[in-house]
Design a protein around this motif. Structure first.
Motif, mmCIF file in Angstrom:
data_model
loop_
_atom_site.group_PDB
_atom_site.id
_atom_site.type_symbol
_atom_site.label_atom_id
_atom_site.label_comp_id
_atom_site.label_asym_id
_atom_site.label_seq_id
_atom_site.Cartn_x
_atom_site.Cartn_y
_atom_site.Cartn_z
ATOM 1 N N TYR A 26 54.441 17.919 117.322
ATOM 2 C CA TYR A 26 54.614 19.192 118.023
ATOM 3 C C TYR A 26 53.440 19.535 118.936
ATOM 4 N N GLY A 27 52.435 18.678 118.997
ATOM 5 C CA GLY A 27 51.243 19.008 119.777
ATOM 6 C C GLY A 27 50.725 17.828 120.562
ATOM 7 N N THR A 28 49.509 17.389 120.219
ATOM 8 C CA THR A 28 48.839 16.343 120.994
ATOM 9 C C THR A 28 49.449 14.962 120.811
ATOM 10 N N LEU A 29 50.411 14.812 119.918
ATOM 11 C CA LEU A 29 51.080 13.519 119.748
ATOM 12 C C LEU A 29 52.368 13.417 120.569
ATOM 13 N N ARG A 30 52.776 14.498 121.218
ATOM 14 C CA ARG A 30 54.007 14.484 122.021
ATOM 15 C C ARG A 30 53.858 13.559 123.224
ATOM 16 N N ARG A 31 55.005 13.100 123.720
ATOM 17 C CA ARG A 31 55.029 12.178 124.864
ATOM 18 C C ARG A 31 54.292 12.732 126.070
ATOM 19 N N PHE A 39 50.265 28.054 115.427
ATOM 20 C CA PHE A 39 49.034 28.793 115.671
ATOM 21 C C PHE A 39 48.121 28.004 116.604
ATOM 22 N N LYS A 40 47.318 28.734 117.365
ATOM 23 C CA LYS A 40 46.320 28.125 118.232
ATOM 24 C C LYS A 40 45.079 27.882 117.375
ATOM 25 N N ILE A 41 44.762 26.610 117.141
ATOM 26 C CA ILE A 41 43.606 26.263 116.321
ATOM 27 C C ILE A 41 42.372 26.151 117.205
ATOM 28 N N ASP A 42 42.509 25.452 118.310
ATOM 29 C CA ASP A 42 41.468 25.280 119.324
ATOM 30 C C ASP A 42 42.246 25.003 120.602
ATOM 31 N N TYR A 43 42.010 23.853 121.210
ATOM 32 C CA TYR A 43 42.817 23.441 122.356
ATOM 33 C C TYR A 43 44.111 22.791 121.870
ATOM 34 N N TYR A 44 44.322 22.766 120.583
ATOM 35 C CA TYR A 44 45.483 22.127 119.967
ATOM 36 C C TYR A 44 46.129 23.100 118.974
ATOM 37 N N PRO A 45 47.412 22.871 118.669
ATOM 38 C CA PRO A 45 48.123 23.765 117.748
ATOM 39 C C PRO A 45 48.107 23.265 116.312
ATOM 40 N N GLY A 46 48.488 24.155 115.421
ATOM 41 C CA GLY A 46 48.722 23.811 114.027
ATOM 42 C C GLY A 46 49.962 24.552 113.557
ATOM 43 N N GLU A 76 45.425 33.032 116.473
ATOM 44 C CA GLU A 76 46.457 33.551 117.366
ATOM 45 C C GLU A 76 47.759 32.798 117.138
ATOM 46 N N ARG A 77 48.822 33.528 116.904
ATOM 47 C CA ARG A 77 50.158 32.917 116.779
ATOM 48 C C ARG A 77 50.662 32.631 118.182
ATOM 49 N N ILE A 78 51.225 31.460 118.373
ATOM 50 C CA ILE A 78 51.791 31.085 119.670
ATOM 51 C C ILE A 78 53.249 30.682 119.483
ATOM 52 N N ASN A 79 54.017 30.837 120.547
ATOM 53 C CA ASN A 79 55.432 30.471 120.496
ATOM 54 C C ASN A 79 55.698 29.158 121.212
ATOM 55 N N GLU A 80 54.900 28.843 122.207
ATOM 56 C CA GLU A 80 55.091 27.627 123.003
ATOM 57 C C GLU A 80 53.747 26.964 123.222
ATOM 58 N N LEU A 81 53.773 25.648 123.437
ATOM 59 C CA LEU A 81 52.532 24.927 123.695
ATOM 60 C C LEU A 81 51.868 25.391 124.977
ATOM 61 N N SER A 82 52.641 25.886 125.932
ATOM 62 C CA SER A 82 52.060 26.350 127.191
ATOM 63 C C SER A 82 51.090 27.517 126.961
ATOM 64 N N GLU A 83 51.197 28.190 125.831
ATOM 65 C CA GLU A 83 50.291 29.299 125.514
ATOM 66 C C GLU A 83 48.899 28.827 125.104
ATOM 67 N N LEU A 84 48.704 27.532 124.920
ATOM 68 C CA LEU A 84 47.380 27.007 124.569
ATOM 69 C C LEU A 84 46.420 27.043 125.736
ATOM 70 N N LYS A 85 46.925 27.077 126.931
ATOM 71 C CA LYS A 85 46.077 26.991 128.123
ATOM 72 C C LYS A 85 45.422 28.298 128.443
ATOM 73 N N PRO A 96 64.187 32.121 109.146
ATOM 74 C CA PRO A 96 64.980 31.252 110.021
ATOM 75 C C PRO A 96 64.717 31.480 111.506
ATOM 76 N N ASN A 97 64.050 32.567 111.846
ATOM 77 C CA ASN A 97 63.718 32.836 113.248
ATOM 78 C C ASN A 97 62.439 32.131 113.695
ATOM 79 N N ASP A 98 61.684 31.602 112.755
ATOM 80 C CA ASP A 98 60.434 30.899 113.074
ATOM 81 C C ASP A 98 60.754 29.428 113.334
ATOM 82 N N ILE A 99 60.825 29.059 114.592
ATOM 83 C CA ILE A 99 61.199 27.700 114.981
ATOM 84 C C ILE A 99 60.099 27.098 115.848
#
Length: 131
Positions: free
Chosen positions: A9-14, A41-48, A122-131, A55-58
């Motif tokens: 779901y993070g830095t291992l994605r294509r 969650f935003k851990i640093d520049y990467y998610p966790g 910080e809770r994030i919904n999309e990876l684009s929120e890491l930037k 069921p709404n948490d996807i």
């Protein structure tokens, strides 16, 4: 024997375009996009991710079928700093969890779960929120 799947779901994605995601691409077959019931969650520049009962948490990610899981998983564990050679508590643990592919089928896949407190993160919904 069941095939070994991994959900990333993070830095291992294509689209991460780094050496570890390239290693995964060389040693695994991309199965498709999938969803995991969890909170990101935003851990640093990467998610966790942490599991959720809501069921709404996807969390969206990708599923791969690993070739030679006994070789690839230790390499990924080192990248994620999982195992006894890293300071306790490890930042992540690797567990098998159920994920749902876009076609609606569920598979048990390895996933790196964030293993520390999320208090103050910080809770994030999309990876684009890491930037």
């Amino acid at each position: 024997m069941n095939p070994d799947y991994i959900f990333v779901y993070g830095t291992l994605r294509r689209d991460a375009n780094n050496s570890i995601s390239e290693l995964l691409a060389r040693h695994a077959e991309f199965i498709g996009e999938a969803a995991y019931r969890g909170k990101l969650f935003k851990i640093d520049y990467y998610p966790g991710v942490v599991p959720s009962n809501d069921p709404n948490d996807i969390v969206r990610g990708e599923v791969y079928r690993l070739h030679q899981a006994d070789v690839v998983l230790p390499l990924l564990d080192r990248y994620e700093e999982v195992g006894p050679e890293f300071p306790e508590p490890n930042e992540y643990i690797r567990q098998q969890q159920s994920v749902v592919l876009n076609d609606g089928s569920a598979v048990a896949a390895w996933i790196y779960i964030y293993y520390r407190s999320t208090q103050g993160l910080e809770r994030i919904n999309e990876l684009s929120e890491l930037k």
